[in-house]
Structures are given as structure tokens and as C-alpha cells.
Design a protein around this motif. Structure first.
Motif, PDB file in Angstrom:
ATOM      1  N   GLY A  94       0.779  -1.231   0.000  1.00  0.00           N
ATOM      2  CA  GLY A  94       0.000   0.000   0.000  1.00  0.00           C
ATOM      3  C   GLY A  94       0.808   1.277   0.000  1.00  0.00           C
ATOM      4  N   ASP A  95       2.127   1.196   0.130  1.00  0.00           N
ATOM      5  CA  ASP A  95       2.928   2.416   0.212  1.00  0.00           C
ATOM      6  C   ASP A  95       4.285   2.158  -0.441  1.00  0.00           C
ATOM      7  OD1 ASP A  95       4.429   4.677   0.959  1.00  0.00           O
ATOM      8  OD2 ASP A  95       3.287   4.914   2.813  1.00  0.00           O
ATOM      9  N   ARG A  96       4.492   2.725  -1.610  1.00  0.00           N
ATOM     10  CA  ARG A  96       5.746   2.473  -2.338  1.00  0.00           C
ATOM     11  C   ARG A  96       6.953   3.090  -1.644  1.00  0.00           C
ATOM     12  NH1 ARG A  96       6.960   6.941  -5.492  1.00  0.00           N
ATOM     13  NH2 ARG A  96       5.284   8.463  -5.740  1.00  0.00           N
ATOM     14  N   ARG A  97       6.740   4.151  -0.833  1.00  0.00           N
ATOM     15  CA  ARG A  97       7.857   4.732  -0.079  1.00  0.00           C
ATOM     16  C   ARG A  97       8.433   3.702   0.881  1.00  0.00           C
ATOM     17  NH1 ARG A  97       5.286   9.148   3.376  1.00  0.00           N
ATOM     18  NH2 ARG A  97       4.000   7.308   3.751  1.00  0.00           N
ATOM     19  N   LEU A  98       7.541   2.959   1.532  1.00  0.00           N
ATOM     20  CA  LEU A  98       7.986   1.936   2.475  1.00  0.00           C
ATOM     21  C   LEU A  98       8.577   0.742   1.751  1.00  0.00           C
ATOM     22  CD1 LEU A  98       4.954   2.019   4.959  1.00  0.00           C
ATOM     23  CD2 LEU A  98       7.090   3.320   5.073  1.00  0.00           C
ATOM     24  N   ARG A  99       7.932   0.348   0.691  1.00  0.00           N
ATOM     25  CA  ARG A  99       8.400  -0.828  -0.065  1.00  0.00           C
ATOM     26  C   ARG A  99       9.821  -0.612  -0.580  1.00  0.00           C
ATOM     27  NH1 ARG A  99       4.191  -0.937  -2.772  1.00  0.00           N
ATOM     28  NH2 ARG A  99       4.882  -0.027  -4.736  1.00  0.00           N
ATOM     29  N   ALA A 100      10.133   0.621  -0.950  1.00  0.00           N
ATOM     30  CA  ALA A 100      11.457   0.912  -1.488  1.00  0.00           C
ATOM     31  C   ALA A 100      12.557   0.801  -0.437  1.00  0.00           C
ATOM     32  CB  ALA A 100      11.468   2.314  -2.098  1.00  0.00           C
ATOM     33  N   LEU A 101      12.196   0.867   0.846  1.00  0.00           N
ATOM     34  CA  LEU A 101      13.193   0.799   1.909  1.00  0.00           C
ATOM     35  C   LEU A 101      13.596  -0.624   2.270  1.00  0.00           C
ATOM     36  CD1 LEU A 101      11.788   3.520   4.345  1.00  0.00           C
ATOM     37  CD2 LEU A 101      13.918   3.665   3.026  1.00  0.00           C
ATOM     38  N   VAL A 102      12.756  -1.588   1.944  1.00  0.00           N
ATOM     39  CA  VAL A 102      13.036  -2.974   2.324  1.00  0.00           C
ATOM     40  C   VAL A 102      14.077  -3.547   1.380  1.00  0.00           C
ATOM     41  CG1 VAL A 102      12.064  -5.277   2.659  1.00  0.00           C
ATOM     42  CG2 VAL A 102      10.711  -3.269   3.218  1.00  0.00           C
ATOM     43  N   PRO A 103      15.210  -4.000   1.909  1.00  0.00           N
ATOM     44  CA  PRO A 103      16.270  -4.519   1.023  1.00  0.00           C
ATOM     45  C   PRO A 103      15.830  -5.782   0.306  1.00  0.00           C
ATOM     46  CG  PRO A 103      16.793  -4.958   3.333  1.00  0.00           C
ATOM     47  CD  PRO A 103      15.594  -4.063   3.326  1.00  0.00           C
ATOM     48  N   ARG A 104      16.165  -5.869  -0.972  1.00  0.00           N
ATOM     49  CA  ARG A 104      15.864  -7.053  -1.777  1.00  0.00           C
ATOM     50  C   ARG A 104      16.941  -8.100  -1.524  1.00  0.00           C
ATOM     51  NH1 ARG A 104      12.343  -3.715  -2.243  1.00  0.00           N
ATOM     52  NH2 ARG A 104      11.135  -3.219  -4.120  1.00  0.00           N
ATOM     53  N   GLN A 105      16.504  -9.293  -1.161  1.00  0.00           N
ATOM     54  CA  GLN A 105      17.482 -10.344  -0.865  1.00  0.00           C
ATOM     55  C   GLN A 105      16.822 -11.699  -1.028  1.00  0.00           C
ATOM     56  OE1 GLN A 105      18.612 -10.518   3.225  1.00  0.00           O
ATOM     57  NE2 GLN A 105      20.304 -11.954   2.884  1.00  0.00           N
ATOM     58  N   ARG A 106      17.504 -12.606  -1.702  1.00  0.00           N
ATOM     59  CA  ARG A 106      17.026 -13.978  -1.825  1.00  0.00           C
ATOM     60  C   ARG A 106      17.566 -14.810  -0.667  1.00  0.00           C
ATOM     61  NH1 ARG A 106      17.623 -15.667  -8.236  1.00  0.00           N
ATOM     62  NH2 ARG A 106      16.114 -14.138  -9.057  1.00  0.00           N
ATOM     63  N   PRO A 107      16.692 -15.537   0.036  1.00  0.00           N
ATOM     64  CA  PRO A 107      17.189 -16.394   1.122  1.00  0.00           C
ATOM     65  C   PRO A 107      18.158 -17.441   0.588  1.00  0.00           C
ATOM     66  CG  PRO A 107      14.785 -16.171   1.199  1.00  0.00           C
ATOM     67  CD  PRO A 107      15.229 -15.589  -0.112  1.00  0.00           C
ATOM     68  N   ASP A 108      19.203 -17.718   1.348  1.00  0.00           N
ATOM     69  CA  ASP A 108      20.157 -18.759   0.970  1.00  0.00           C
ATOM     70  C   ASP A 108      20.585 -19.502   2.231  1.00  0.00           C
ATOM     71  OD1 ASP A 108      21.961 -17.057   2.249  1.00  0.00           O
ATOM     72  OD2 ASP A 108      22.683 -16.209   0.373  1.00  0.00           O
ATOM     73  N   LEU A 109      21.360 -20.567   2.041  1.00  0.00           N
ATOM     74  CA  LEU A 109      21.774 -21.391   3.173  1.00  0.00           C
ATOM     75  C   LEU A 109      22.640 -20.605   4.155  1.00  0.00           C
ATOM     76  CD1 LEU A 109      22.536 -24.834   1.489  1.00  0.00           C
ATOM     77  CD2 LEU A 109      20.568 -24.198   2.900  1.00  0.00           C
ATOM     78  N   ALA A 110      23.470 -19.702   3.635  1.00  0.00           N
ATOM     79  CA  ALA A 110      24.306 -18.898   4.523  1.00  0.00           C
ATOM     80  C   ALA A 110      23.440 -18.017   5.414  1.00  0.00           C
ATOM     81  CB  ALA A 110      25.268 -18.047   3.709  1.00  0.00           C
ATOM     82  N   GLY A 111      22.394 -17.426   4.832  1.00  0.00           N
ATOM     83  CA  GLY A 111      21.488 -16.593   5.618  1.00  0.00           C
ATOM     84  C   GLY A 111      20.757 -17.391   6.683  1.00  0.00           C
ATOM     85  N   VAL A 112      20.363 -18.617   6.331  1.00  0.00           N
ATOM     86  CA  VAL A 112      19.698 -19.479   7.313  1.00  0.00           C
ATOM     87  C   VAL A 112      20.646 -19.807   8.460  1.00  0.00           C
ATOM     88  CG1 VAL A 112      18.663 -21.752   7.686  1.00  0.00           C
ATOM     89  CG2 VAL A 112      18.089 -20.454   5.633  1.00  0.00           C
ATOM     90  N   GLY A 113      21.877 -20.148   8.131  1.00  0.00           N
ATOM     91  CA  GLY A 113      22.854 -20.457   9.171  1.00  0.00           C
ATOM     92  C   GLY A 113      23.123 -19.272  10.075  1.00  0.00           C
ATOM     93  N   LEU A 114      23.237 -18.084   9.492  1.00  0.00           N
ATOM     94  CA  LEU A 114      23.455 -16.881  10.295  1.00  0.00           C
ATOM     95  C   LEU A 114      22.240 -16.585  11.176  1.00  0.00           C
ATOM     96  CD1 LEU A 114      25.151 -14.669   7.565  1.00  0.00           C
ATOM     97  CD2 LEU A 114      26.192 -15.361   9.740  1.00  0.00           C
ATOM     98  N   GLY A 115      21.055 -16.860  10.657  1.00  0.00           N
ATOM     99  CA  GLY A 115      19.852 -16.650  11.457  1.00  0.00           C
ATOM    100  C   GLY A 115      19.803 -17.572  12.661  1.00  0.00           C
ATOM    101  N   ILE A 116      20.160 -18.840  12.459  1.00  0.00           N
ATOM    102  CA  ILE A 116      20.186 -19.789  13.575  1.00  0.00           C
ATOM    103  C   ILE A 116      21.244 -19.378  14.600  1.00  0.00           C
ATOM    104  CG2 ILE A 116      20.672 -22.178  14.201  1.00  0.00           C
ATOM    105  CD1 ILE A 116      19.511 -22.994  11.473  1.00  0.00           C
ATOM    106  N   ALA A 117      22.417 -18.964  14.110  1.00  0.00           N
ATOM    107  CA  ALA A 117      23.475 -18.517  15.018  1.00  0.00           C
ATOM    108  C   ALA A 117      23.037 -17.272  15.787  1.00  0.00           C
ATOM    109  CB  ALA A 117      24.751 -18.233  14.236  1.00  0.00           C
ATOM    110  N   GLY A 118      22.347 -16.361  15.099  1.00  0.00           N
ATOM    111  CA  GLY A 118      21.856 -15.158  15.765  1.00  0.00           C
ATOM    112  C   GLY A 118      20.825 -15.471  16.830  1.00  0.00           C
ATOM    113  N   ALA A 119      19.962 -16.451  16.556  1.00  0.00           N
ATOM    114  CA  ALA A 119      18.967 -16.862  17.553  1.00  0.00           C
ATOM    115  C   ALA A 119      19.645 -17.432  18.788  1.00  0.00           C
ATOM    116  CB  ALA A 119      18.012 -17.892  16.951  1.00  0.00           C
ATOM    117  N   ALA A 120      20.690 -18.237  18.575  1.00  0.00           N
ATOM    118  CA  ALA A 120      21.429 -18.804  19.706  1.00  0.00           C
ATOM    119  C   ALA A 120      22.113 -17.707  20.510  1.00  0.00           C
ATOM    120  CB  ALA A 120      22.453 -19.815  19.198  1.00  0.00           C
ATOM    121  N   LEU A 121      22.642 -16.717  19.815  1.00  0.00           N
ATOM    122  CA  LEU A 121      23.315 -15.611  20.497  1.00  0.00           C
ATOM    123  C   LEU A 121      22.319 -14.770  21.293  1.00  0.00           C
ATOM    124  CD1 LEU A 121      25.997 -14.075  20.886  1.00  0.00           C
ATOM    125  CD2 LEU A 121      25.415 -12.761  18.826  1.00  0.00           C
TER     126      LEU A 121
END
Length: 248
Positions: A94-121
Motif C-alpha cells: 500500500g505504500d511504495r515509499r515503504l516498499r522501497a526501503l526494504v532490502p531485496r534479498q534472496r534467502p540462501d543457506l548462509a542466511g539461514v545459518g546466520l539466522g540460527i546462530a543469531g537466535a542462539a546468540l
């Protein structure tokens, strides 16, 4: 489930109506910062209203480590998770100003691993402290059959929260100041937005604020260095770990 869901919606409707009205008045402003702050206020209302309605319970063990438990109505949690995903999509569509701020990124295995490590931290210190007390003192045990629904609810709810704090707020702040300072502001403001929950909605006080500020900083620096996906996973998995009492 329908009765509880209706009661929850009726409880938050007056506040959300005012927030929506304010958002409509800010749509023509070129700077989306006020809209972002209004969305965060709306989210705080949505989150904190869960407490008096019994959709979650919060406490501490030993006055140190916070714990939480969600409603045992898994159908209700699933419905709220789906509604939160729909809300996230609606806000961005509903708001292109906001949509433009969200970084475009495809999930990958490295991101999943970093997310799990971040949760543990983020959640590890709290879980380590809480493990010295029996389950009955930290919310009780959680049925294993409920864990997948709790995990979905945490990831869906914290996706919206991370989009607000890291996708929108941190991105806009990084346009005004240095990326590191933007990350610090995003993380600490995230903790500050739990002040009412810690001091008026409940009496958990500094343990909840310390945990949320730490968690916010972990997610903010994951977003700074590695993008939004690891921050979303770290936040969602950390809350799921606290909500189930299980390590991830």
C-alpha cells in the motif's frame, strides 16, 4: 477460537483506527519516517494487547531470565500468524515509499545459518540461566505437537516486526546517519518499545528490557552485515526458543 479472536480484534480496533487515520494523513509526505513510527506504535498495540487477553503469559525466573508461553489454542495462533503475514504484505503493497526501503534479498543457506546462530546468540544466555530452574517455574512444559504452530507464529509475527524495525526504520535511519549508528538506534529503540510491556502491562522490568535490547542489537547488526533474512530468522527462532523452552 472465534470468540477469542473477535475479542482480541475488538480490543485493538479503537487504537488501530486512530493509527490508520494518522497513516492516511502522512501518505503524501515525501519522508516516510513518521509513517514508520506510526506503524511501530500500531504494532506495539497489537503485541501488548495479547497480554490482558491471555494470548501469552510472561514472567521471569530468579528475577533474571524472562520466559513466555503462548496460548494453547494452536488454531488461534495459526490464524493470527496468517493474519500477520497478510498485514505485512498489505503495509508494503500500500505504500511504495515503504516498499522501497526494504532490502531485496534472496534467502540462501548462509542466511539461514546466520539466522540460527543469531537466535542462539540472542536467546542462549536467557535459556542458560533459566535452565537452572524446573519447567514449572518458567511457564511449564509445551506439548510437542504445538511446537510447529508456535514456530510458524513466531516467524510470521517477527517477520512483521523485523520489517518495521530493520527493513524500514533502520534503512531510513541509515539515510540520515552512519550505518552503524542506524543499527544501534534500531536495536535500542526496539528495546525501548518494550517499556510499556515491561513496566505497565506487566511488572517484568529490566530483565525484559535487557533481553529485548540485546536481541534488537543482534538482529540490527545481522541486518547491517548480512541483510534482512538472517535478522528475521534470528528474531523468530529466539522467541520460539523462549516460548517452548527448547534450545535450537
Amino acid at each position: 477460537m472465534l470468540t477469542d479472536l473477535l475479542g482480541y480484534l475488538l480490543r485493538i480496533a479503537p487504537g488501530l483506527t486512530l493509527v490508520t487515520g494518522c497513516l492516511l494523513l502522512t501518505r503524501r509526505q515525501r519522508d516516510p519516517l513518521l509513517s514508520i513510527v506510526l506503524l511501530i506504535l500500531g504494532f506495539v498495540l497489537i503485541r501488548d494487547a495479547m497480554t490482558p487477553l491471555g494470548l501469552w503469559r510472561l514472567g521471569t525466573v530468579g528475577g533474571l531470565a524472562p520466559w513466555l508461553r503462548f496460548s494453547t489454542d494452536t488454531a488461534l495462533l495459526a490464524a493470527l500468524g496468517v493474519a500477520t503475514l497478510a498485514l505485512t504484505a498489505t503495509v508494503l503493497a500500500g505504500d511504495r515509499r515503504l516498499r522501497a526501503l526494504v532490502p531485496r534479498q534472496r534467502p540462501d543457506l548462509a542466511g539461514v545459518g546466520l539466522g540460527i546462530a543469531g537466535a542462539a546468540l540472542a536467546a542462549g544466555p536467557v535459556l542458560a540461566i533459566a535452565s537452572h530452574w524446573p519447567p514449572v517455574d518458567r511457564g511449564g512444559t509445551v506439548a510437542h505437537s504445538a511446537i510447529p504452530v508456535i514456530l510458524f507464529f513466531c516467524l510470521a509475527g517477527n517477520l512483521f516486526e523485523e520489517v518495521l524495525f530493520r527493513g524500514l526504520l533502520q534503512s531510513r535511519l541509515a539515510q540520515l546517519t552512519s550505518p552503524v549508528r542506524a543499527a544501534l538506534l534500531s536495536g535500542l529503540f526496539f528495546g525501548a518499545c518494550h517499556s510499556f510491556l515491561a513496566s505497565t502491562v506487566t511488572d517484568l522490568g529490566w530483565p525484559l528490557l535487557a533481553f529485548t535490547a540485546w536481541e534488537g542489537l543482534v538482529c540490527a547488526f545481522l541486518r547491517l552485515r548480512h541483510g534482512l533474512t538472517p535478522a528475521v530468522l534470528a528474531h523468530g527462532l529466539a522467541i520460539a526458543a523462549l516460548a517452548t523452552g527448547l534450545p535450537w
